[in-house]
Write a protein that holds these residues in place. Structure first.
Motif: not given
Length: 217
Positions: A141-160
């Motif tokens: 994983r490319a770092t550093p990561v922000t909380v917003a990036q984690v949420l965007a990742t979860c949301a993208t996964d939720a769409v699928a």
């Protein structure tokens, strides 16, 4: 991910989708008794597990001295920018609650609630976590990561997850007293239990005892 039952028993649960790891940190309504993200510190601990492959959630966990006394910003986990703030916590819970609204609607064959859909889509449009390759051919994983990036990742996964064909494989644990939801990724599409070591084992024990009582009658 690891879950802790109200009895204190810890067991492994494979929800089948990354966004469901977030969902099972608590939730609105009756799920509030399972809340584990009371403070930025709790969120920081969960994010650390999420980013390093061992997310953990427990039933109604409260810090010593009560929730209200432990709301200060928390240090960011390794690999994240920080600190983890009360605003981050609010954003996480808002997305999680929207996810539950859509999960409940999907499993109930009802239309997805508009405000929940808007919340998920808003995060899904933002930049998600990214990956890169190392010199020795590993995917990291490319770092550093922000909380917003984690949420965007979860949301993208939720769409699928909430669209076909994945949505047709959403299941709730077959135990009467278990609320856990998972994506059935088994080849047979016959997964019934959240965890064989917990609800699956309880069902086997109950079946054995019932059979034994019948034989003794």
């Amino acid at each position: 991910m690891w879950l802790t039952a109200a009895t204190g028993e810890t067991y492994r649960f494979d929800p089948g989708a990354a966004c469901l790891e977030l969902a099972h940190t608590g939730g609105p309504g009756y799920r509030a008794v399972y809340e584990s993200l009371h403070t930025p510190g709790h969120l920081a601990a969960w994010l650390d597990g999420y980013l390093h492959g061992e997310p953990h959630a427990g039933p109604g966990l409260h810090p010593p001295g009560g929730v209200a006394e432990s709301v200060a910003d928390a240090d960011a986990p390794s690999g994240m920018t920080g600190p983890i703030t009360a605003t981050d916590l609010s954003d996480v819970i808002a997305l999680r609650d929207a996810l539950w609204g859509c999960l409940d609607a999907t499993m109930g064959s009802a239309p997805l609630p508009g405000p929940a859909v808007a919340e998920i889509n808003a995060w899904a449009r933002r930049p998600a976590m990214t990956w890169q390759v190392t010199a020795d051919g590993r995917r990291v994983r490319a770092t550093p990561v922000t909380v917003a990036q984690v949420l965007a990742t979860c949301a993208t996964d939720a769409v699928a997850l909430l669209t076909r064909p994945a949505a047709e494989r959403l299941r709730q644990c077959g135990a009467d007293d278990c609320y856990l939801v998972f994506l059935d990724t088994s080849r047979s599409e016959r997964r019934r239990w959240c965890s064989m070591e917990r609800c699956g084992n309880r069902a086997k024990v109950a079946t054995f005892r019932n059979r034994h009582r019948q034989e003794m009658a």
